[in-house]
Design a protein around this motif. Structure first.
Motif, PDB file in Angstrom:
ATOM      1  N   ALA A 193      -6.822  16.637   4.443  1.00 21.67           N
ATOM      2  CA  ALA A 193      -5.500  16.626   5.185  1.00 21.67           C
ATOM      3  C   ALA A 193      -5.315  17.932   6.054  1.00 21.67           C
ATOM      4  CB  ALA A 193      -4.505  17.124   4.017  1.00 21.67           C
ATOM      5  N   GLY A 194      -6.423  18.043   7.005  1.00 23.57           N
ATOM      6  CA  GLY A 194      -6.177  18.941   8.290  1.00 23.57           C
ATOM      7  C   GLY A 194      -5.240  18.409   9.274  1.00 23.57           C
ATOM      8  N   ILE A 195      -4.446  19.009   9.935  1.00 24.82           N
ATOM      9  CA  ILE A 195      -3.457  18.449  10.981  1.00 24.82           C
ATOM     10  C   ILE A 195      -3.832  19.333  12.371  1.00 24.82           C
ATOM     11  CG2 ILE A 195      -1.956  17.875   9.551  1.00 24.82           C
ATOM     12  CD1 ILE A 195      -0.010  20.176   9.961  1.00 24.82           C
ATOM     13  N   GLY A 254       0.699  -1.097  -0.125  1.00 25.68           N
ATOM     14  CA  GLY A 254       0.193  -0.101  -0.014  1.00 25.68           C
ATOM     15  C   GLY A 254       0.740   1.173   0.088  1.00 25.68           C
ATOM     16  N   GLY A 255       0.708   1.961  -1.147  1.00 20.01           N
ATOM     17  CA  GLY A 255       1.391   3.336  -1.094  1.00 20.01           C
ATOM     18  C   GLY A 255       0.573   4.580  -0.767  1.00 20.01           C
ATOM     19  N   GLY A 256      -0.324   4.399   0.238  1.00 19.21           N
ATOM     20  CA  GLY A 256      -0.732   5.756   0.485  1.00 19.21           C
ATOM     21  C   GLY A 256       0.077   6.407   1.559  1.00 19.21           C
ATOM     22  N   THR A 305      -0.740   7.359  -3.405  1.00 21.94           N
ATOM     23  CA  THR A 305      -1.834   8.006  -2.785  1.00 21.94           C
ATOM     24  C   THR A 305      -3.389   7.542  -3.612  1.00 21.94           C
ATOM     25  OG1 THR A 305      -2.257   9.809  -4.715  1.00 21.94           O
ATOM     26  CG2 THR A 305      -0.354  10.131  -2.890  1.00 21.94           C
ATOM     27  N   SER A 306      -3.330   6.235  -4.173  1.00 22.55           N
ATOM     28  CA  SER A 306      -4.658   5.956  -5.087  1.00 22.55           C
ATOM     29  C   SER A 306      -5.724   5.702  -4.067  1.00 22.55           C
ATOM     30  CB  SER A 306      -4.408   4.930  -5.892  1.00 22.55           C
ATOM     31  OG  SER A 306      -3.431   5.325  -6.902  1.00 22.55           O
ATOM     32  N   GLY A 307      -5.601   5.639  -2.758  1.00 25.99           N
ATOM     33  CA  GLY A 307      -6.826   5.075  -1.884  1.00 25.99           C
ATOM     34  C   GLY A 307      -7.392   6.443  -1.372  1.00 25.99           C
ATOM     35  N   SER A 308      -7.580   6.578  -0.068  1.00 24.63           N
ATOM     36  CA  SER A 308      -8.288   7.726   0.689  1.00 24.63           C
ATOM     37  C   SER A 308      -7.195   9.122   0.568  1.00 24.63           C
ATOM     38  CB  SER A 308      -8.575   7.426   2.050  1.00 24.63           C
ATOM     39  OG  SER A 308      -9.850   6.604   2.396  1.00 24.63           O
ATOM     40  N   THR A 309      -5.843   8.876   0.334  1.00 23.20           N
ATOM     41  CA  THR A 309      -5.210   9.898   0.438  1.00 23.20           C
ATOM     42  C   THR A 309      -5.217  10.936  -0.479  1.00 23.20           C
ATOM     43  OG1 THR A 309      -3.609   8.472   1.684  1.00 23.20           O
ATOM     44  CG2 THR A 309      -2.679  10.364   0.616  1.00 23.20           C
ATOM     45  N   TRP A 310      -5.363  10.460  -1.458  1.00 21.47           N
ATOM     46  CA  TRP A 310      -5.383  11.706  -2.356  1.00 21.47           C
ATOM     47  C   TRP A 310      -6.476  12.947  -2.383  1.00 21.47           C
ATOM     48  CZ3 TRP A 310      -8.932  13.037  -6.259  1.00 21.47           C
ATOM     49  CH2 TRP A 310     -10.018  12.244  -6.640  1.00 21.47           C
ATOM     50  N   HIS A 311      -7.565  12.435  -2.093  1.00 22.12           N
ATOM     51  CA  HIS A 311      -8.538  13.292  -2.054  1.00 22.12           C
ATOM     52  C   HIS A 311      -9.006  14.024  -0.532  1.00 22.12           C
ATOM     53  CE1 HIS A 311     -11.017  10.113  -0.487  1.00 22.12           C
ATOM     54  NE2 HIS A 311     -10.941   9.224  -1.710  1.00 22.12           N
ATOM     55  N   ALA A 312      -8.076  13.873   0.572  1.00 19.73           N
ATOM     56  CA  ALA A 312      -8.374  14.157   1.830  1.00 19.73           C
ATOM     57  C   ALA A 312      -8.397  15.597   1.878  1.00 19.73           C
ATOM     58  CB  ALA A 312      -7.130  13.482   2.669  1.00 19.73           C
ATOM     59  N   PRO A 355     -14.393   7.592  -0.470  1.00 19.04           N
ATOM     60  CA  PRO A 355     -14.417   6.793   0.694  1.00 19.04           C
ATOM     61  C   PRO A 355     -13.359   6.642   1.565  1.00 19.04           C
ATOM     62  CG  PRO A 355     -13.678   5.484  -1.373  1.00 19.04           C
ATOM     63  CD  PRO A 355     -13.940   7.188  -1.686  1.00 19.04           C
ATOM     64  N   MET A 356     -13.752   6.343   2.946  1.00 20.41           N
ATOM     65  CA  MET A 356     -12.662   6.194   4.085  1.00 20.41           C
ATOM     66  C   MET A 356     -12.902   4.951   4.726  1.00 20.41           C
ATOM     67  SD  MET A 356     -13.676   9.705   6.032  1.00 20.41           S
ATOM     68  CE  MET A 356     -12.030   9.850   6.928  1.00 20.41           C
ATOM     69  N   ILE A 357     -12.179   4.501   5.416  1.00 21.04           N
ATOM     70  CA  ILE A 357     -12.462   3.043   6.190  1.00 21.04           C
ATOM     71  C   ILE A 357     -12.206   3.247   7.813  1.00 21.04           C
ATOM     72  CG2 ILE A 357     -10.248   2.092   5.650  1.00 21.04           C
ATOM     73  CD1 ILE A 357     -11.618  -0.449   4.777  1.00 21.04           C
ATOM     74  N   TYR A 365     -19.040  20.309  12.349  1.00 16.39           N
ATOM     75  CA  TYR A 365     -18.322  20.358  10.979  1.00 16.39           C
ATOM     76  C   TYR A 365     -16.951  20.794  10.917  1.00 16.39           C
ATOM     77  CZ  TYR A 365     -18.835  25.440  11.988  1.00 16.39           C
ATOM     78  OH  TYR A 365     -19.088  26.486  12.806  1.00 16.39           O
ATOM     79  N   TYR A 366     -16.208  20.594  10.028  1.00 19.46           N
ATOM     80  CA  TYR A 366     -14.820  21.203  10.022  1.00 19.46           C
ATOM     81  C   TYR A 366     -14.625  22.341   8.936  1.00 19.46           C
ATOM     82  CZ  TYR A 366     -13.546  17.368   6.778  1.00 19.46           C
ATOM     83  OH  TYR A 366     -13.823  16.453   5.708  1.00 19.46           O
ATOM     84  N   LEU A 367     -13.762  23.242   9.125  1.00 18.32           N
ATOM     85  CA  LEU A 367     -13.479  24.372   8.328  1.00 18.32           C
ATOM     86  C   LEU A 367     -12.440  24.919   8.250  1.00 18.32           C
ATOM     87  CD1 LEU A 367     -16.380  27.079   7.976  1.00 18.32           C
ATOM     88  CD2 LEU A 367     -13.921  27.786   8.252  1.00 18.32           C
TER      89      LEU A 367
END
Ligand SMILES: Cc1cc2nc3c(=O)[nH]c(=O)nc-3n(C[C@H](O)[C@H](O)[C@H](O)COP(=O)(O)OP(=O)(O)OC[C@H]3O[C@@H](n4cnc5c(N)ncnc54)[C@H](O)[C@@H]3O)c2cc1C
Length: 806
Positions: A49-51, A11-13, A40-47, A321-323, A253-255
């Motif tokens: 990405a808040g930290i 897995g290369g996420g 990044t082909s799973g959930s990663t690419w479209h996140a 999707p997320m898991i 919500y997050y913003l």
């Protein structure tokens, strides 16, 4: 492509690349990552990405801070931009409970020496002039909060790993993993095969499918999740600076700012499952059909908070999707039933945690144990009982309540009951409120007459405090019966049992029939991986009792010591049930049920006997986690109800009450007894918790012996102490930082409760050795506010042990 490797990461996420990077950092260079598609082909690419740094769990806070710091270092090290924006985060509290939560976090931040502080409304308005702060009770500011670029971060990990010698193969789906007899793995791909020492499942959305290739199931469920990004908002463009993100979790919500607009996401109440029966192997860089109506209520709340949002046009909607795991925490660590197979799955806040996950998994693989106690994330916290139906119900519950406050002692109802024992209905009729203990329903407390058997949650004392008081007082003044079926129970029999046990645990295993011993199990780093009572029932026949929730976790340790064919080791946790009859009248009650002589002379403390009790063949052990006179009685599960009823009936004339695990917590805290996962953890050295006297170095061999020898002469870094706390409305629950009166952080609470025998609020905790002297006055941050506490010289209840041995 390599044909052999020390480790293969599948897995290369974001997460797989971090694991690869950290394996290299810790010295493994013969490692390869296999990615089905593009990185990044799973959930990663479209996140989104808040930290963020702070978490309710202290160790997770540590790894989140590590991750945030690492991104900056990665940029420098690799030259690959991570797109880091750290304009800070504003945390808003609309309710009293949220205010408590934020103040608790602010106090913890002082302990971690990180910045998370309160702002006045003026200061908050200056930082974020577009927020309407009406109705906000308090605002906290985390200057390090922000977001990163998902692809940038993933490629930075990959670049760092490659520079250290790792290989990455894209467009190389893994199609099978097969274990060889020597414990190594054959990893098949569409290109060629690799013989690997270790396999790591970091397959994100495909974690379930990759697990199945190795013959096991992971309790994971995929769900849709949406956020949207607006067109440019003129007020933001005019500001000419980056605005802090807004964590208005009561608004659900997050913003944050994205470009010159805003990014808003939400976890709606009626979340949608996606591809529940498995993630298609050919699912690529695709998004799901958006449906903003589902999050319209959340969006309306966001608009009320940031009125500029109302007029903003929507530029793009992301539904990806997320898991999810059943508690939204990672499924992390070695699979206990397999050799050399590790998981890092079900990651929700991956961008806050990727660095720490990678580091700790690499430590686990290379050093045999991570530096922190990660039980809250350990995949071993679930067993077979966490089936697909459970995973599904829980995933939805976690999703829908993502931003809800998770209170101390909270027990989620979703998906329960999973497993019940024969006394369940009786306990229910007696007013039991249940929690879940490794899948089993287990009584937490019993409602007194006129009280609803319903749990209430909050940071302050709740209605059940009174019920716990009644249970504890009845037990301390008379007698109580505690269901202890949730303890982990093992039977070890056959020639060589004692020798094998001696090679596992640190104390000397009893060689006299009827004798018991308490013993630590030492971890790979010499810390405390477990604590057990071992009883010699008969020649070559032993009963071992330990933590029930840690059964699968402990399996990893037990399995590392070769067992001779003559030794039969089996868990009897599901086969046997137990009660602890405890309190000064315990002997009177049990004597009504057996002809066995229970006098102190005939049945001493820490001894056991097989006795006939209530017509049942029972194992009786004279021990009690309550710190009072008491016996643990074990019988086959089929006899549980008979035993429970008989004890209640015989105890009626002595005023016996059923007692739940919340009372047991209070009782053991006032006696100063540590519990696995709280006071006993692989992070702590035996001399720090005062159980080094149970380690017998004259035994030539046992788990963790060499590691313990290496650290045994080191001064304790921190020492476990008991403290009496001045509070009126809330007791310590664990995790609270401890300060000197001048504000210097010196430790943290591990467990807390009101002690009804001691008539005081009490806490167990670890403080720096220099301050761990009796009489030292400290401040414990309860509800985030300093509360005076004093370190006690001796246990607050029965310091001489006369009750226990009476
Ligand atoms: C809409 C949305 C918004 C989000 N926002 C945030 C946020 O703001 N902050 C945050 O921290 N997190 C956020 N997340 C979550 C974040 O995306 C995840 O935590 C993270 O991406 C998980 O990374 P991963 O590497 O575990 O999994 P994935 O990204 O799913 O990666 C798994 C990889 O494994 C590969 N793979 C699978 N099977 C095989 C096989 N058989 N052989 C070889 N390769 C295989 C896949 O192709 C994939 O590349 C968000 C998620 C979504 C969906």
């Amino acid at each position: 492509m390599k044909t052999h490797a020390q480790a293969v990461v599948i897995g290369g996420g974001l997460v797989g690349c971090s694991i690869l990077y950290h394996l290299c950092k810790l010295g493994w260079r013969d490692v390869i990552l296999l990615e089905r598609d593009e990185l990044t082909s799973g959930s990663t690419w479209h996140a989104a990405a808040g930290i963020h740094g702070l978490h309710d769990n202290n160790n997770i806070s540590k790894i989140q801070y590590y991750t945030m710091q690492l991104y900056k270092e990665l940029e420098k090290e690799t030259g690959q931009g991570c797109g880091i924006f750290q304009p800070g985060s504003l945390y808003l509290a609309q309710t009293k409970d949220r205010e408590h939560q934020l103040r608790i976090q602010a106090a913890k931040a002082k302990y971690f020496k990180v910045d998370f502080h309160e702002l006045s409304r003026d200061e908050a308005e200056r930082l974020h002039p577009l927020v309407n702060f009406d109705g906000i009770r308090c605002v906290m500011y985390e200057p390090d909060g922000g977001n990163v670029d998902p692809s940038g971060v993933t490629h930075a990990y990959a670049a760092g790993a490659r520079a250290m010698g790792a290989e990455i193969q894209r467009f190389t789906p893994v199609t099978a993993t097969t274990q060889r007899a020597d414990g190594s793995w054959d990893v098949e791909t569409t290109k060629s095969n690799i013989h690997a020492g270790v396999v790591i499942n970091a397959a994100g959305l495909w974690g379930r499918e990759v697990a199945k290739m190795a013959g096991f199931e992971l309790p994971l469920m995929t769900m849709e999740h949406q956020y949207f990004v607006t067109e440019t908002i003129p007020e933001i463009a005019a500001l000419g600076r980056r605005l802090p993100s807004v964590a208005d979790r009561d608004g659900e919500y997050y913003l944050r700012q994205e470009g010159q607009g805003l990014l808003v996401g939400a976890y709606e109440k009626d979340g949608r499952f996606w591809s529940e029966n498995g993630t298609p192997m050919d699912f690529g860089h695709e998004l799901l059909a958006d449906d903003l109506d589902r999050i319209s209520e959340n969006i309306l709340r966001a608009c009320a908070r940031l009125p500029v949002l109302e007029k903003a046009g929507i530029k793009r909607v992301i539904n990806g999707p997320m898991i999810w795991s059943p508690d939204s925490a990672a499924l992390f660590g070695p699979v206990p039933e397999l050799q050399n197979y590790y998981c890092c799955n079900g990651i929700i806040p991956g961008f806050s945690q990727s660095g720490g996950l990678g580091l700790l998994l690499a430590q686990w693989i290379i050093a045999g144990e991570p530096e922190y106690d990660m039980f809250a994330w350990d995949m071993a916290r679930y067993g077979d009982w966490a089936d697909k139906a459970f995973a599904k119900t829980r995933a939805l519950d976690c999703y829908a309540n993502r931003f809800k406050i998770h209170f101390p002692y909270e027990e989620r109802e979703a998906g329960r009951p999973v497993r019940t024992r024969p006394a369940y209905e009786r306990q229910k009729a007696l007013g039991a409120v249940f929690g879940m203990s490794f899948g089993w329903e287990h009584p937490l407390w019993f409602a007194s007459a006129g009280m609803e058997p319903v749990d209430e949650y909050g940071f302050e004392r709740q209605s059940w405090f009174k019920a716990v008081q009644a249970e504890c007082e009845a037990l301390r003044n008379g007698v109580g019966v505690i269901d202890i079926s949730n303890f982990g129970k093992y039977r070890i029999s056959g020639a060589g049992s004692a020798d094998w046990l001696d090679r596992v645990v640190a104390n000397r295993v009893p060689r006299v029939q009827g004798r018991s011993c308490l013993t630590p199990l030492l971890g790979v780093r010499g810390g405390i991986a477990g604590d057990f009572t071992i009883t010699m029932l008969d020649e070559d026949d032993y009963l071992m009792v330990g933590s029930g929730i840690a059964e699968r976790y402990h399996k990893r340790y037990f399995d590392t010591v070769a067992r001779p064919a003559s030794v039969n080791f089996r868990s009897i946790s599901a086969e046997y049930c137990g009660v602890n009859v405890a309190g000064p009248k315990a002997r009177d009650v049990l004597s009504r049920l057996t002809n066995a002589d229970l006098s102190n002379e005939a049945f001493r403390f820490m001894r056991s006997q097989r006795i006939a009790l209530a017509g049942l063949d029972a194992i009786a052990l004279r021990v009690s986690f309550t710190g009072d006179l008491g016996w643990e009685i074990y019988v086959p599960q089929a006899n549980q109800l008979q035993l429970y009823d008989a004890v209640l009936e015989a105890g009626a004339e002595f005023g016996i009450v059923p007692v739940g695990s919340r009372s047991l917590l209070s009782l053991r805290v006032e006696k100063g007894y540590g519990s696995w996962g709280r006071e006993y953890s692989p992070e702590y050295w035996p001399q720090e918790v005062g159980i080094d006297r149970l380690i017998k170095l004259d035994k030539p061999e046992f788990l963790g012996r060499d590691a313990y020898i290496a650290l045994k002469d080191s001064a304790p870094r921190e020492v476990l102490v008991q403290m009496k706390v001045e509070v009126t409305t809330a007791d310590a629950v664990g995790g609270e930082p401890i300060f000197l009166p001048d504000g210097a952080p010196i430790g943290r609470v591990s467990s807390g409760a009101y002690g009804f025998g001691a008539k005081a609020s009490l806490a167990l905790g670890f403080v720096k050795t220099a301050h761990a002297t009796a009489g030292t006055v400290v401040d414990i941050a309860i509800l985030g506010q300093p509360h005076r506490a004093e370190i006690l010289a001796a246990p607050a209840f029965d310091p001489t042990g006369s009750r226990l041995r009476g």
